[in-house]
Design a protein around this motif. Structure first.
Motif, PDB file in Angstrom:
ATOM      1  N   MET A 108      -4.679  -6.249  -2.017  1.00  0.00           N
ATOM      2  CA  MET A 108      -3.502  -5.737  -2.731  1.00  0.00           C
ATOM      3  C   MET A 108      -3.827  -5.504  -4.201  1.00  0.00           C
ATOM      4  O   MET A 108      -3.405  -4.508  -4.792  1.00  0.00           O
ATOM      5  CB  MET A 108      -2.327  -6.699  -2.577  1.00  0.00           C
ATOM      6  N   GLU A 109      -4.578  -6.427  -4.797  1.00  0.00           N
ATOM      7  CA  GLU A 109      -4.932  -6.236  -6.210  1.00  0.00           C
ATOM      8  C   GLU A 109      -5.882  -5.055  -6.383  1.00  0.00           C
ATOM      9  O   GLU A 109      -5.806  -4.333  -7.376  1.00  0.00           O
ATOM     10  CB  GLU A 109      -5.519  -7.538  -6.782  1.00  0.00           C
ATOM     11  N   MET A 110      -6.756  -4.854  -5.382  1.00  0.00           N
ATOM     12  CA  MET A 110      -7.650  -3.696  -5.436  1.00  0.00           C
ATOM     13  C   MET A 110      -6.844  -2.398  -5.328  1.00  0.00           C
ATOM     14  O   MET A 110      -7.127  -1.416  -6.018  1.00  0.00           O
ATOM     15  CB  MET A 110      -8.677  -3.749  -4.292  1.00  0.00           C
ATOM     16  N   THR A 111      -5.809  -2.415  -4.454  1.00  0.00           N
ATOM     17  CA  THR A 111      -4.948  -1.240  -4.307  1.00  0.00           C
ATOM     18  C   THR A 111      -4.216  -0.948  -5.611  1.00  0.00           C
ATOM     19  O   THR A 111      -4.074   0.207  -6.007  1.00  0.00           O
ATOM     20  CB  THR A 111      -3.936  -1.475  -3.175  1.00  0.00           C
ATOM     21  N   ALA A 112      -3.757  -2.034  -6.270  1.00  0.00           N
ATOM     22  CA  ALA A 112      -3.045  -1.850  -7.534  1.00  0.00           C
ATOM     23  C   ALA A 112      -3.935  -1.162  -8.565  1.00  0.00           C
ATOM     24  O   ALA A 112      -3.457  -0.393  -9.400  1.00  0.00           O
ATOM     25  CB  ALA A 112      -2.567  -3.206  -8.055  1.00  0.00           C
ATOM     26  N   LEU A 113      -5.231  -1.438  -8.487  1.00  0.00           N
ATOM     27  CA  LEU A 113      -6.159  -0.807  -9.433  1.00  0.00           C
ATOM     28  C   LEU A 113      -6.236   0.705  -9.224  1.00  0.00           C
ATOM     29  O   LEU A 113      -6.576   1.444 -10.142  1.00  0.00           O
ATOM     30  CB  LEU A 113      -7.564  -1.417  -9.270  1.00  0.00           C
ATOM     31  N   SER A 114      -5.903   1.149  -7.989  1.00  0.00           N
ATOM     32  CA  SER A 114      -5.997   2.586  -7.707  1.00  0.00           C
ATOM     33  C   SER A 114      -4.712   3.327  -8.054  1.00  0.00           C
ATOM     34  O   SER A 114      -4.592   4.514  -7.792  1.00  0.00           O
ATOM     35  CB  SER A 114      -6.340   2.796  -6.234  1.00  0.00           C
ATOM     36  N   LEU A 115      -3.726   2.612  -8.645  1.00  0.00           N
ATOM     37  CA  LEU A 115      -2.448   3.240  -9.024  1.00  0.00           C
ATOM     38  C   LEU A 115      -2.688   4.456  -9.914  1.00  0.00           C
ATOM     39  O   LEU A 115      -3.381   4.355 -10.927  1.00  0.00           O
ATOM     40  CB  LEU A 115      -1.583   2.234  -9.784  1.00  0.00           C
ATOM     41  N   GLY A 116      -2.099   5.577  -9.524  1.00  0.00           N
ATOM     42  CA  GLY A 116      -2.153   6.760 -10.372  1.00  0.00           C
ATOM     43  C   GLY A 116      -3.421   7.584 -10.221  1.00  0.00           C
ATOM     44  O   GLY A 116      -3.576   8.590 -10.904  1.00  0.00           O
ATOM     45  N   ARG A 117      -4.326   7.173  -9.362  1.00  0.00           N
ATOM     46  CA  ARG A 117      -5.553   7.946  -9.192  1.00  0.00           C
ATOM     47  C   ARG A 117      -5.359   9.039  -8.159  1.00  0.00           C
ATOM     48  O   ARG A 117      -4.636   8.868  -7.212  1.00  0.00           O
ATOM     49  CB  ARG A 117      -6.706   7.035  -8.744  1.00  0.00           C
TER      50      ARG A 117
ATOM     51  N   ASP B  31       1.602   9.432  -5.590  1.00  0.00           N
ATOM     52  CA  ASP B  31       2.048  10.796  -5.257  1.00  0.00           C
ATOM     53  C   ASP B  31       2.978  11.344  -6.337  1.00  0.00           C
ATOM     54  O   ASP B  31       2.893  12.519  -6.720  1.00  0.00           O
ATOM     55  CB  ASP B  31       2.764  10.799  -3.903  1.00  0.00           C
ATOM     56  N   ARG B  32       3.889  10.504  -6.831  1.00  0.00           N
ATOM     57  CA  ARG B  32       4.811  10.950  -7.873  1.00  0.00           C
ATOM     58  C   ARG B  32       4.055  11.338  -9.148  1.00  0.00           C
ATOM     59  O   ARG B  32       4.360  12.356  -9.784  1.00  0.00           O
ATOM     60  CB  ARG B  32       5.821   9.838  -8.191  1.00  0.00           C
ATOM     61  N   LEU B  33       3.074  10.497  -9.508  1.00  0.00           N
ATOM     62  CA  LEU B  33       2.275  10.799 -10.699  1.00  0.00           C
ATOM     63  C   LEU B  33       1.467  12.079 -10.480  1.00  0.00           C
ATOM     64  O   LEU B  33       1.293  12.889 -11.406  1.00  0.00           O
ATOM     65  CB  LEU B  33       1.342   9.622 -11.012  1.00  0.00           C
ATOM     66  N   GLN B  34       0.997  12.286  -9.253  1.00  0.00           N
ATOM     67  CA  GLN B  34       0.217  13.478  -8.927  1.00  0.00           C
ATOM     68  C   GLN B  34       1.072  14.742  -9.092  1.00  0.00           C
ATOM     69  O   GLN B  34       0.620  15.743  -9.649  1.00  0.00           O
ATOM     70  CB  GLN B  34      -0.310  13.361  -7.493  1.00  0.00           C
ATOM     71  N   ARG B  35       2.347  14.654  -8.628  1.00  0.00           N
ATOM     72  CA  ARG B  35       3.265  15.797  -8.767  1.00  0.00           C
ATOM     73  C   ARG B  35       3.507  16.110 -10.243  1.00  0.00           C
ATOM     74  O   ARG B  35       3.545  17.269 -10.656  1.00  0.00           O
ATOM     75  CB  ARG B  35       4.591  15.498  -8.057  1.00  0.00           C
ATOM     76  N   LEU B  36       3.669  15.019 -11.015  1.00  0.00           N
ATOM     77  CA  LEU B  36       3.872  15.183 -12.462  1.00  0.00           C
ATOM     78  C   LEU B  36       2.671  15.880 -13.088  1.00  0.00           C
ATOM     79  O   LEU B  36       2.799  16.805 -13.909  1.00  0.00           O
ATOM     80  CB  LEU B  36       4.058  13.784 -13.077  1.00  0.00           C
ATOM     81  N   ARG B  37       1.490  15.458 -12.667  1.00  0.00           N
ATOM     82  CA  ARG B  37       0.252  16.024 -13.195  1.00  0.00           C
ATOM     83  C   ARG B  37       0.156  17.502 -12.833  1.00  0.00           C
ATOM     84  O   ARG B  37      -0.216  18.339 -13.667  1.00  0.00           O
ATOM     85  CB  ARG B  37      -0.946  15.261 -12.622  1.00  0.00           C
TER      86      ARG B  37
ATOM     87  N   ASN C  33       0.827  -1.213   0.000  1.00  0.00           N
ATOM     88  CA  ASN C  33       0.000   0.000   0.000  1.00  0.00           C
ATOM     89  C   ASN C  33       0.857   1.257   0.000  1.00  0.00           C
ATOM     90  O   ASN C  33       0.542   2.228  -0.682  1.00  0.00           O
ATOM     91  CB  ASN C  33      -0.929  -0.001   1.220  1.00  0.00           C
ATOM     92  N   VAL C  34       1.957   1.230   0.788  1.00  0.00           N
ATOM     93  CA  VAL C  34       2.859   2.381   0.841  1.00  0.00           C
ATOM     94  C   VAL C  34       3.463   2.648  -0.537  1.00  0.00           C
ATOM     95  O   VAL C  34       3.522   3.793  -1.001  1.00  0.00           O
ATOM     96  CB  VAL C  34       3.971   2.149   1.891  1.00  0.00           C
ATOM     97  N   LEU C  35       3.906   1.563  -1.198  1.00  0.00           N
ATOM     98  CA  LEU C  35       4.524   1.712  -2.521  1.00  0.00           C
ATOM     99  C   LEU C  35       3.528   2.286  -3.527  1.00  0.00           C
ATOM    100  O   LEU C  35       3.869   3.178  -4.317  1.00  0.00           O
ATOM    101  CB  LEU C  35       5.056   0.358  -2.999  1.00  0.00           C
ATOM    102  N   VAL C  36       2.285   1.765  -3.494  1.00  0.00           N
ATOM    103  CA  VAL C  36       1.263   2.277  -4.414  1.00  0.00           C
ATOM    104  C   VAL C  36       1.014   3.760  -4.143  1.00  0.00           C
ATOM    105  O   VAL C  36       0.912   4.577  -5.070  1.00  0.00           O
ATOM    106  CB  VAL C  36      -0.047   1.459  -4.276  1.00  0.00           C
ATOM    107  N   GLN C  37       0.975   4.129  -2.843  1.00  0.00           N
ATOM    108  CA  GLN C  37       0.765   5.529  -2.472  1.00  0.00           C
ATOM    109  C   GLN C  37       1.899   6.406  -3.002  1.00  0.00           C
ATOM    110  O   GLN C  37       1.664   7.502  -3.520  1.00  0.00           O
ATOM    111  CB  GLN C  37       0.680   5.619  -0.941  1.00  0.00           C
ATOM    112  N   ASP C  38       3.141   5.884  -2.887  1.00  0.00           N
ATOM    113  CA  ASP C  38       4.316   6.632  -3.357  1.00  0.00           C
ATOM    114  C   ASP C  38       4.233   6.872  -4.864  1.00  0.00           C
ATOM    115  O   ASP C  38       4.430   8.001  -5.346  1.00  0.00           O
ATOM    116  CB  ASP C  38       5.588   5.852  -2.988  1.00  0.00           C
ATOM    117  N   VAL C  39       3.928   5.813  -5.615  1.00  0.00           N
ATOM    118  CA  VAL C  39       3.812   5.952  -7.075  1.00  0.00           C
ATOM    119  C   VAL C  39       2.722   6.968  -7.419  1.00  0.00           C
ATOM    120  O   VAL C  39       2.903   7.850  -8.277  1.00  0.00           O
ATOM    121  CB  VAL C  39       3.511   4.578  -7.729  1.00  0.00           C
TER     122      VAL C  39
END
Lengths: 132, 144
Positions: B135-144, A120-126, A112-118
């Motif tokens: 975890m797979e649900m979290t992956a779906l939220s990538l970049g949102r 945030d980075r994309l958000q900064r880019l945006r 979850n932390v890693l997904v949040q980090d990615v």
């Protein structure tokens, strides 16, 4: 490797770890099964320590646009290792359900932390693109 | 690398422990069965777990060729407990020979301990399944 690729690799590692821990839990009662784990962070740390150190005034993590070279982030791949050393049960199985559940929970948080980090980075880019 | 997702792996654990639970229930239900279709008293059944592998499936062969492997667990066989049967003195029982009846080798306390183990293992797999799903649900939220 740049930071985004490193984050991607870390996400892959966490995903792989989830599968390995799920497999350990599924095989908690299988005779002679030995638990598995994923080795990555330790290898990565070692590779970082062995990497050439930046001199004073130099960028510690090179910015690709400035020198076209970002190879100081070492290229380390996660590997599945079998744990042969820990205490073994009567049936030759060394899975400890408590520690596997702990590992599983910790790995989930890490993911979850890693997904949040990615994100945030994309958000900064945006923000940089849109200017607001 | 694993070929199947963590949810498939956990599902195999859920299935295996469900089957184990069924076998335990069957053992308890037949704890006093002295006459089976095969003849003689009921014998306790044991499930044998093995890491999952389907040696004949195309997917497995392809997976091994490209360097991945299947994860999960399966019940490889259900075997009979060959430990000695209990002899109980009961001359009124129609199955008695010289006043003694052969009773099943089911020990209720062993079955109860196994039942708790199977139940806990099932819960652990259910938790692992949920974690993988989250975890797979979290992956779906990538970049949102």
């Amino acid at each position: 490797m740049n930071t985004m690729q490193l984050l991607q690799l870390s996400l892959d590692t966490a995903s792989m770890r989830q599968q390995v821990y799920a497999n350990n839990i599924a095989n908690a009662e299988t005779p002679n099964y030995k638990r598995q784990d994923v080795a990555f962070e330790t290898y990565f740390q070692q590779a970082l320590e062995n990497a050439p150190q930046a001199k004073p005034g130099e960028y510690h993590i090179p910015i690709p646009a400035l020198n076209g070279n970002s190879s100081t982030i070492p290229d380390v791949q996660p590997t599945i290792v079998t744990d042969e050393t820990s205490k073994v049960d009567n049936n030759g199985n060394n899975v400890d359900l408590t520690s596997e559940m702990t590992n599983l929970a910790e790995n989930q948080v890490r993911y979850n932390v890693l997904v949040q980090d990615v994100t945030d980075r994309l958000q900064r880019l945006r923000t940089a693109i849109q200017g607001s | 690398m694993f070929d199947s997702s963590s949810m498939n792996i956990s599902a195999s654990g859920l299935n295996a422990n469900q089957l184990w639970m069924n076998v335990i229930s069957n053992n308890i239900a037949n704890a006093n069965t002295t006459r089976t279709p095969q003849g003689g008293p009921y014998r306790r059944e044991i499930v044998n777990f093995a890491p999952s592998s389907q040696p004949t499936s195309f997917q497995t062969v392809l997976g091994q060729t490209i360097g991945s492997q299947d994860g999960g667990v399966q019940v490889s066989s259900i075997s009979q407990d060959t430990s000695p049967l209990k002899l109980v003195y009961d001359p009124t029982n129609p199955d008695a020979v010289n006043g003694y009846v052969q009773m099943p080798n089911v020990d209720i306390s062993t079955e109860m301990v196994d039942m708790v183990t199977a139940s806990r293992a099932y819960e652990a797999n259910a938790t692992a399944f949920d974690a993988g799903k989250q975890m797979e649900m979290t992956a779906l939220s990538l970049g949102r």
